[in-house]
Scaffold this motif. Structure first.
Motif, short mmCIF file in Angstrom:
data_model
loop_
_atom_site.label_atom_id
_atom_site.label_comp_id
_atom_site.label_asym_id
_atom_site.label_seq_id
_atom_site.Cartn_x
_atom_site.Cartn_y
_atom_site.Cartn_z
N ALA A 46 0.68 -1.48 0.24
CA ALA A 46 -0.29 0.21 -0.06
C ALA A 46 0.86 0.80 -0.46
N ALA A 47 1.96 0.83 0.60
CA ALA A 47 3.41 2.36 0.65
C ALA A 47 4.17 2.64 0.18
N GLY A 48 3.32 2.18 -1.09
CA GLY A 48 4.49 1.38 -2.42
C GLY A 48 5.99 0.65 -2.00
N ARG A 49 6.33 0.16 -1.64
CA ARG A 49 7.31 0.08 -1.20
C ARG A 49 8.03 -1.31 -1.59
N ILE A 50 7.26 -1.76 -2.04
CA ILE A 50 7.36 -3.11 -3.56
C ILE A 50 6.81 -2.48 -4.41
N THR A 51 7.89 -2.65 -5.65
CA THR A 51 7.05 -1.94 -7.25
C THR A 51 7.39 -3.54 -8.00
N THR A 52 8.44 -4.40 -7.26
CA THR A 52 8.21 -5.58 -8.59
C THR A 52 7.14 -5.79 -9.19
N SER A 53 6.86 -5.93 -10.81
CA SER A 53 6.00 -6.23 -11.17
C SER A 53 5.79 -7.35 -10.83
N GLY A 54 4.74 -8.57 -10.68
CA GLY A 54 4.92 -10.04 -10.83
C GLY A 54 5.07 -11.15 -9.71
N VAL A 55 4.31 -12.38 -10.20
CA VAL A 55 4.16 -12.68 -9.13
C VAL A 55 5.69 -13.10 -8.54
N LEU A 56 5.28 -12.82 -7.54
CA LEU A 56 6.82 -12.70 -6.25
C LEU A 56 6.91 -13.56 -5.16
N PRO A 57 7.05 -15.02 -4.94
CA PRO A 57 7.92 -15.79 -3.66
C PRO A 57 8.42 -14.68 -2.91
N PRO A 58 8.50 -14.90 -1.43
CA PRO A 58 8.96 -13.74 -0.84
C PRO A 58 10.20 -13.76 -0.77
N GLU A 59 10.74 -14.98 -1.72
CA GLU A 59 12.48 -15.13 -1.56
C GLU A 59 13.05 -13.74 -2.20
N ARG A 60 11.34 -13.37 -3.46
CA ARG A 60 12.12 -12.62 -4.13
C ARG A 60 12.94 -10.77 -3.53
N LEU A 61 11.81 -10.96 -1.93
CA LEU A 61 11.95 -9.95 -1.78
C LEU A 61 13.13 -9.99 -0.36
N GLY A 62 14.01 -10.85 0.01
CA GLY A 62 15.02 -11.19 0.23
C GLY A 62 16.66 -10.66 0.21
N GLY A 63 16.50 -10.08 -0.54
CA GLY A 63 17.63 -9.67 -1.59
C GLY A 63 17.31 -7.60 -1.06
N ASP A 64 16.51 -7.39 -0.64
CA ASP A 64 16.75 -5.93 0.85
C ASP A 64 16.40 -5.88 1.27
N GLU A 65 17.94 -5.66 2.17
CA GLU A 65 18.38 -5.77 3.67
C GLU A 65 16.88 -5.42 4.36
N SER A 66 17.21 -3.62 3.64
CA SER A 66 15.94 -3.22 4.60
C SER A 66 14.17 -3.50 4.79
N LEU A 67 14.13 -3.68 4.06
CA LEU A 67 12.96 -4.46 3.63
C LEU A 67 12.72 -5.76 4.82
N VAL A 68 13.71 -6.79 4.29
CA VAL A 68 13.68 -8.00 5.53
C VAL A 68 14.03 -7.22 7.23
N ARG A 69 14.91 -6.32 7.59
CA ARG A 69 14.92 -6.02 8.77
C ARG A 69 13.42 -5.29 9.43
N HIS A 70 12.51 -4.78 8.71
CA HIS A 70 11.60 -3.88 8.61
C HIS A 70 10.51 -4.96 9.01
N ILE A 71 10.46 -6.55 8.08
CA ILE A 71 9.94 -7.68 7.87
C ILE A 71 9.58 -8.17 9.48
N LEU A 72 11.04 -8.03 10.06
CA LEU A 72 11.36 -8.68 11.29
C LEU A 72 11.15 -7.78 12.08
N ALA A 73 11.21 -6.64 12.06
CA ALA A 73 11.31 -5.55 13.58
C ALA A 73 9.42 -5.31 13.39
N GLU A 74 8.93 -5.26 12.83
CA GLU A 74 7.14 -5.56 12.84
C GLU A 74 6.56 -6.89 13.57
#
Lengths: 386, 386
Positions: free
Chosen positions: B343-371
């Motif tokens: 919703a915040a537009g922080r994930i912009t890659t289009s396509g079907v994304l299994p979560p490993e496709r988000l695992g390269g973005d360290e700040s995103l991973v840290r955010h998901i863990l912190a939340e």
């Protein structure tokens, strides 16, 4: 030559026929034998084992009138039918007034026919196999050797020699009767009172020479002993390889032994029918697959001021030469030996006689043991004294 | 205010709704939420947990046309339906052109819809729960921390805190999906090749702090990792209390998981339907019965010339204050956190994304863990270096 009628040509009936037909007849008189079954192929097997010396008859034995008519035509009758036919068959044979012995393991109380047998003046020996059968005979005999008998403990099992995952069990007789054993509450005598325990309860590991460790558990096996013997503590338990019982307890807990109808996928079925359909093929012996029979009868009490433990052990194996299962051997031979005793007039008491009623006659007991020994079924006695 | 559509108000969908409705929203923007389910009572539970802040809608979601129309009316879609509806639902949402995330555990390969999602220019995050989900994200993240990743090993289980005979297991999600896990061959990557192992095979005992000893066994859980990650050895296994697996192996061996029709007592039934009918009530959590979620992700390889083992451990418990199961917490929170990122537009890659496709973005991973940590779901990292 006396005529004998054998009702049922299952695994045990066929061995009874072969034995009575003279396979071990060098010391015995001979019979003219009729064996009856609804299944021609079962009769063919019996005929082959008996060397062609049988008269075979295909008939539906579910009708007591047929039984009574056939019985009346013979001097002696042997009942080897399925358990659910046992009682009505015995009643018809008694009605025909013929001496008989039976190994059908009927669920009903055969002693209810005692008055009828007495009225006809005939002996009807029931439960005349290994257990019930030899267990009753030896328990009663040994109880008679004591001044005061305090305890009778019988453990017994029929098992495949080879243990195969997951059940490590095969059924030497009707698997439905086995499940019945696993579900019906076990009745024991404790402190002189009849008590009930849940089936499959109180597992105990026991070692057996020639087998290893087995597991004994409560089943409803005392039968007539609970009524006829005045011993304050009596129990009969069944033996399996360790683990089988836990699995059966789980199957029961999940509801797989339920006999009520449940609705699944638009159909109504009994869970017991489903698990039987799936499991019983895995409980069937393959042709030539060796089984064993193991039994230990412990009779404890005082004699001459000393505490004695009088123990009988049986370990019997498959007869690979004849293809006779140990279950059939150990069950059939007590029956054929008693049948010969009946024919010879050595058993004269009239009435329904569970084998403990024969246990007071030492020469009879010795004869029954010796005749089994001659057929390779060896009971071994141990005396422990303190 | 963005609008969010939640498809499915099961145990997990309802927690997703409550979380998105603002239960933990002090650092997040707000949504206007519609939650849809065929069961009014399921919607009532969600409404209660969300403090009345939901728009609820009773509708049959088995029809993809309904899904597509509802999706088109919202800015963001969350799929939390039963597994068998997952794929067709995802396809309909993509067709409507809405960013989405899904936790339905569909049996089909969601990546088959990748081109369709790319064509609409929308991100569709799938398998966005705990495992699959966090397992994929952390495995990919840690693989990226290594110069060369040799092995990914994931063990995970959802279990009741109290072990009860005989199953010592209850199903936090569809028990039919559990049986499917117990029967479908497990696919692993070994030496760079996809291999198949029998389900329930190769049990291994593993100790876990706070639980004790569990048993890991082969199940088919790698899913997209087997296709997306270039790591020569990968396996995912399931955890149960020791003994459960042996029992399930036996049930399978006996045929109780068979899906073909057998005829018993004049009726035709599938054994799987019978055992499900009997067993699933015993697999149901009682109201308020505590569950736990345990997971260990081990990623092994070389970094800076040294062998490293990078391990994430999760142990999460039932939230007795809210009545939320650990299974729902650990599955729902990754989904709601990712939904907010979408919703915040922080994930912009289009396509079907299994979560490993988000695992390269360290700040995103840290955010998901912190939340998740903020919601009490704590992942703990251990580094072993030789």
């Amino acid at each position: 030559v006396p005529t004998a009628l054998i009702l049922g040509s299952g695994l045990i009936g066929a061995v009874i026929a072969a034995d009575l037909a003279g396979d071990h007849a060098d010391q015995d008189g001979e019979f003219r034998i009729t064996i009856v079954d609804a299944r021609p192929e079962a009769l063919e097997r019996a005929q082959a084992w008996a060397g062609g010396r049988l008269r075979t008859l295909v008939a539906d034995l579910a009708d007591p009138a047929t039984i009574q008519q056939l019985a009346a035509e013979h001097d002696l009758v042997i009942g080897a039918l399925a358990s659910h036919l046992g009682y009505q068959t015995l009643a018809a044979v008694i009605e025909a007034g013929r001496p008989c012995c039976d190994i059908s393991f009927m669920p009903e109380n055969a002693l209810d026919l005692d008055a009828a047998a007495k009225a006809r003046g005939i002996p009807a020996v029931v439960d005349c196999g290994v257990a019930p059968g030899m267990s009753n005979l030896l328990a009663a005999y040994e109880a008679g050797q004591l001044d005061h008998c305090e305890r009778i403990d019988i453990v017994v099992g029929g098992l495949p020699r080879q243990r195969r995952w997951p059940f490590e069990y095969k059924a030497g007789f009707s698997p439905a009767d086995v499940i019945e054993e696993y579900t019906r509450p076990a009745r024991f005598v404790e402190g002189g009172r009849l008590v009930e325990r849940e089936a499959l309860s109180e597992p105990e590991l026991i070692d057996f020479e020639g087998i290893g460790t087995l597991e004994a558990f409560n089943t409803d096996g005392l039968r007539s002993l609970a009524l006829t013997m005045n011993v304050p503590n009596m129990k009969e338990r069944t033996l399996r390889y360790p683990g089988h019982i836990e699995l059966m307890r789980i199957f029961r807990e999940v509801g797989l032994f339920r006999r009520d109808l449940i609705e699944v996928g638009g159909a109504q079925v009994r869970p017991l029918d489903v698990i039987s359909h799936l499991m019983f093929p895995m409980w069937s012996y393959s042709p030539g697959e060796p089984d064993l029979t193991v039994m230990r009868i412990t009779v404890e009490g005082m004699r001459g001021g000393k505490r004695q433990r009088r123990i009988w052990n049986l370990l019997d194996d498959y007869d690979s030469a004849r293809g006779w299962t140990s279950m059939a051997r150990t069950t059939a031979f007590p029956c054929t030996i008693v049948a010969r005793l009946l024919a010879a007039g050595r058993i004269t008491t009239s009435g329904v006689l569970p084998p403990e009623r024969l246990g007071g006659d030492e020469s009879l007991v010795r004869h029954i043991l010796a005749e089994q020994e001659r057929r390779g079924v060896r009971y071994r006695f141990t005396l422990q004294e303190q």
